[in-house]
Design an enzyme around this catalytic site. Structure first.
Site, PDB file in Angstrom:
ATOM      1  CB  SER A 155     -45.431 -41.855  -3.323  1.00  0.00           C
ATOM      2  OG  SER A 155     -46.151 -40.876  -4.021  1.00  0.00           O
ATOM      3  CG  ASP A 329     -44.207 -34.799   0.916  1.00  0.00           C
ATOM      4  OD1 ASP A 329     -44.768 -34.203  -0.029  1.00  0.00           O
ATOM      5  OD2 ASP A 329     -44.270 -36.036   1.062  1.00  0.00           O
ATOM      6  CG  HIS A 362     -43.749 -36.715  -2.652  1.00  0.00           C
ATOM      7  ND1 HIS A 362     -44.271 -37.318  -1.521  1.00  0.00           N
ATOM      8  CD2 HIS A 362     -43.987 -37.578  -3.683  1.00  0.00           C
ATOM      9  CE1 HIS A 362     -44.802 -38.485  -1.854  1.00  0.00           C
ATOM     10  NE2 HIS A 362     -44.636 -38.671  -3.146  1.00  0.00           N
TER      11      HIS A 362
END
Length: 415
Positions: A155, A329, A362
């Site tokens: 991330s 995602d 995600h």
């Protein structure tokens, strides 16, 4: 206070280090930047792996056996990936995770004590991803760690990892960027802006001055920000599977946030209950000002800043790179990772873009270790030639024009 624990197959360091005066990218200077870290395994001079945490993560990346981590995060956030016999094997590697400046898990941030003995609040200097990287470099210098065998980040931690390839290209042998991108797109920027507005609109935020036992904290605003975050982290399919349109018993949580007048007539749904639970738990462990600071740092990051292109920014890096993306995602898409892979290829950096089929959104990089661990572990061990590593480019060059990814929904609100 430094702590070292040794159990069979485990050696863990946990400490907060004062690295001294530190100048931030803004030009502001902190007289004594404190940096919290955890490290696992034994350092042999060439086996150090730096793991960069996500937005609200901490240095507690792996389990201790006793599972007593930093405040509010007793459970390690990547404990299925880091540890003895795992993908990042602490029997082989010295794995370090550093809490970034601006956070609230031991490293200096808005909640830390300032020169006047009071919390900094919004007087704390603005922080950027570049500031995180430089603070990590100084902490590693303190630990006697020079060149890193690998830098791994997920991330916004992936952005942090990318910044290592730009600021300290000679210090990194292998770079693994998981569920990340060279920059945020405008939709994510907009959602982050609304999340910050939720915090600053809470009367208890009080301009960032809410510290003290007798002061009310902006839990409602921070909770709303977290709820927006969770909607970003999940995919349409995963939300439908987890919640559907099912109703939930209100219990205590149904009253966590003020209800509109008609609320008693309509069902309180499981998705609402989930979001309210996440909001409550997050407000117990995280600082609202830190959320403002860290989202600003993430929003501001642009790999190509100061360069003509992403490729130009990466041109000095001579190691190998792995990019891992997930088909479900929409926060950081497979297309964004493929674009980044192209930038590496254009400057002849060996790179593999490994696409994981997943509908977990995600969060997949956290909740599907069985899919993340093999390519990540093999890459750290063997580079892009690792057995479990795949690449979207069929010939090692430009991607196949026929390559097609599973559809990724670009908008939360159109699904």
């Amino acid at each position: 206070m430094s702590r070292t624990r040794t159990t069979p197959g485990r050696r863990v360091e946990s400490d907060v280090v004062d690295i001294g005066e530190h100048e931030f990218e803004s030009g502001e200077i902190l007289p004594d930047l404190k940096v919290a870290y955890e490290a696992y395994g034994e350092f042999d001079g060439q086996n150090a792996v730096l793991v960069c945490h996500g937005l609200t993560g901490s240095q507690h990346v792996a389990g201790h056996g006793t599972e007593s981590g930093v405040s509010g995060q007793a459970r390690a956030w990547w404990g299925d990936i880091v540890g003895p016999g795992k993908a990042l094997d602490t029997n082989d590697y010295y794995v370090i995770c550093v809490n970034v400046p601006g956070s609230c898990y031991g490293t200096s941030g808005p909640a830390s004590e300032g020169p006047d003995g009071e919390p900094w609040g919004t007087d704390f200097p603005p922080v950027t991803v570049h500031d995180w990287t430089r603070a990590q470099r100084r902490l590693l210098d303190h630990l006697g760690v020079g060149r890193l065998h690998a830098v791994v980040g997920g991330s916004v931690g992936g952005m942090n990892a990318l910044d290592w390839a730009v600021q300290f290209p000679d210090d990194v042998e292998r770079l693994a960027v998981v569920a990340s991108a060279a920059r945020l797109d405008s939709q994510c920027l907009g959602i982050d802006a609304v999340a910050r507005r939720a915090i600053t609109s809470d009367p208890n935020w009080n301009g960032g001055d809410y510290y003290g036992e007798d002061r009310a904290t902006p839990d409602a605003g921070l909770g709303l920000a977290r709820q927006l975050g969770h909607l970003m982290y999940l995919s349409k399919d995963s939300m439908e599977r987890k919640f559907g349109r099912r109703s939930a018993g209100r219990g205590d949580r149904g009253d966590a946030f003020p209800s509109d007048p008609a609320a008693a007539f309509f069902p309180y749904r499981e998705v609402e209950s989930y979001l309210d639970y996440q909001a409550e738990k997050f407000a117990e462990r995280f600082d609202a000002n830190s959320y403002l600071y860290l989202t600003r740092a993430m929003d501001d990051f642009d790999l190509s800043e100061g360069y003509e292109s992403d490729a130009a920014a990466l041109a000095a890096f001579e190691g190998e790179s792995l990019l891992v993306s997930f088909t479900g995602d929409w926060h950081f898409t497979t297309e964004q990772s493929e674009s980044l892979a192209g930038a590496f290829r254009r400057v002849d950096v060996p790179v593999a873009h490994h696409v994981v089929e997943s509908d977990h959104g995600h969060d997949a990089f956290l909740v599907e270790p069985e899919k993340v661990g093999p390519p990540l572990g093999d890459f750290v061990d063997e580079g892009v030639a690792g057995r479990a590593v795949t690449d979207t480019a069929t010939d090692g060059g430009e991607p196949d024009e026929e390559e097609d990814f599973a559809p990724v929904h670009s908008s939360l609100f159109s699904r």
